[in-house]
Scaffold this active site. Structure first.
Site, PDB file in Angstrom:
ATOM      1  N   LYS A  53       0.846  -1.190   0.000  1.00  0.00           N
ATOM      2  CA  LYS A  53       0.000   0.000   0.000  1.00  0.00           C
ATOM      3  C   LYS A  53       0.882   1.240   0.000  1.00  0.00           C
ATOM      4  CE  LYS A  53      -2.030   1.775   3.721  1.00  0.00           C
ATOM      5  NZ  LYS A  53      -1.791   3.248   3.692  1.00  0.00           N
ATOM      6  N   ASP A  64      -3.377   4.432  -1.936  1.00  0.00           N
ATOM      7  CA  ASP A  64      -4.329   4.932  -0.932  1.00  0.00           C
ATOM      8  C   ASP A  64      -4.345   6.461  -0.940  1.00  0.00           C
ATOM      9  OD1 ASP A  64      -6.086   5.036   1.181  1.00  0.00           O
ATOM     10  OD2 ASP A  64      -4.570   4.586   2.706  1.00  0.00           O
ATOM     11  N   LYS A 114      -7.354   8.295  -1.068  1.00  0.00           N
ATOM     12  CA  LYS A 114      -8.572   8.784  -0.414  1.00  0.00           C
ATOM     13  C   LYS A 114      -9.162   9.983  -1.168  1.00  0.00           C
ATOM     14  CE  LYS A 114      -7.265   7.242   4.234  1.00  0.00           C
ATOM     15  NZ  LYS A 114      -5.954   6.613   3.949  1.00  0.00           N
ATOM     16  N   ASP A 148     -13.658  14.969  -3.635  1.00  0.00           N
ATOM     17  CA  ASP A 148     -13.859  16.296  -4.213  1.00  0.00           C
ATOM     18  C   ASP A 148     -15.175  16.248  -4.977  1.00  0.00           C
ATOM     19  OD1 ASP A 148     -13.401  18.925  -5.361  1.00  0.00           O
ATOM     20  OD2 ASP A 148     -11.258  18.582  -5.031  1.00  0.00           O
ATOM     21  N   THR A 184     -10.404   4.008  10.753  1.00  0.00           N
ATOM     22  CA  THR A 184     -10.251   3.148  11.927  1.00  0.00           C
ATOM     23  C   THR A 184      -9.650   3.889  13.114  1.00  0.00           C
ATOM     24  OG1 THR A 184      -8.148   2.352  11.025  1.00  0.00           O
ATOM     25  CG2 THR A 184     -10.103   0.985  10.646  1.00  0.00           C
ATOM     26  N   ARG A 187       3.079  -1.273  10.786  1.00  0.00           N
ATOM     27  CA  ARG A 187       4.210  -1.380  11.703  1.00  0.00           C
ATOM     28  C   ARG A 187       4.526  -2.803  12.131  1.00  0.00           C
ATOM     29  NH1 ARG A 187       1.418   3.328  15.294  1.00  0.00           N
ATOM     30  NH2 ARG A 187       1.119   4.751  13.543  1.00  0.00           N
TER      31      ARG A 187
END
Length: 242
Positions: free
Chosen positions: A33, A61, A63, A66, A126, A218
């Site tokens: 990603k 990613d 997002k 608009d 999240t 991570r």
């Protein structure tokens, strides 16, 4: 079909991301990603192209959010990159979501790609707790109801799936269709620090809750043995012995 584990390349620079990926040179290329931080960094656009040439499955990613015409035009350019997945905000509405889907298709076809990127709709981040959603967005329904509503909106607009917590995966499938994807971030191994996430689960728990794929950052990128951590996540998600 093997459910994918997307490694979140949340690095400040392209150089750092490339250095991390060198440990996977002798293994099957994982899905990755690329988020806004890395894509907007110097060389980020070219890096995405390099990843595809090298054989990685790429989840971009961005997002996107608009007015519908702007998102559609942006999606055309993203579609030309040849990536596999792209995120848009479901809160942008049905017209914007449909515009993103159309733009990705037009861009991919214009560039001669045989695969059209799958649009994935962001429902609720999240990092949001129920209380934060209510106070920030003034939403009167529960977090679960909001997520399911936005997922249904995305499904009806032709989006391939959602990015949302594993806690909503089963409800999303029940409200849409079996083939509608539920890709879940907020993944940690048992015992790992939660960090800035509010709704976290393990890979195995995500699978049990109906996830079609997971995003892990991570727990893999900061592991002593990243390849082993990735393999562990893949095995847990797909119900295989480690």
């Amino acid at each position: 079909m093997t459910k994918p584990v997307f490694i979140a390349l949340d690095f400040e620079t392209v150089i750092a991301a490339k250095q991390f990926l060198t440990v996977f040179q002798q293994t099957t290329k994982p899905a990755v990603k690329v988020g806004m931080e890395l894509f907007y960094a110097e060389g980020g656009y070219a890096f995405v192209r390099e990843l595809k040439v090298a054989g990685f499955t790429v989840f971009l990613d961005l997002k996107m959010y608009d007015i519908p015409s702007t998102v559609q035009k942006a999606a055309v350019n993203v579609g030309k990159l040849g990536v596999d997945y792209v995120t848009v905000h479901a809160a942008g509405g049905a017209r914007m979501l449909a515009g993103a889907v159309a733009g990705l298709r037009m861009g991919a076809q214009a560039a001669g790609h045989t695969t059209i990127p799958k649009a994935l709709a962001i429902t609720q981040l999240t990092s949001f707790s129920e209380e934060e959603m209510h106070t920030t967005q003034l939403v009167g329904v529960s977090l679960r109801e909001s997520v399911v509503h936005l997922a249904k909106l995305a499904y009806q607009a032709g989006v391939a799936g959602t990015i949302s917590s594993a806690y909503e995966s089963d409800d999303i499938h029940a409200a849409t269709a079996a083939e509608f994807l539920s890709i879940t971030p907020g993944i940690r191994f048992a015992g790992d620090a939660v960090g800035d996430q509010s709704r976290v689960v393990t890979p195995a728990r995500a699978a049990a809750m109906g996830a079609n794929g997971i995003v892990v950052g991570r727990s893999i990128t900061q592991a002593v043995d990243a390849v082993a951590a990735y393999t562990r996540a893949l095995n847990e998600l797909n119900g295989e012995d480690a």
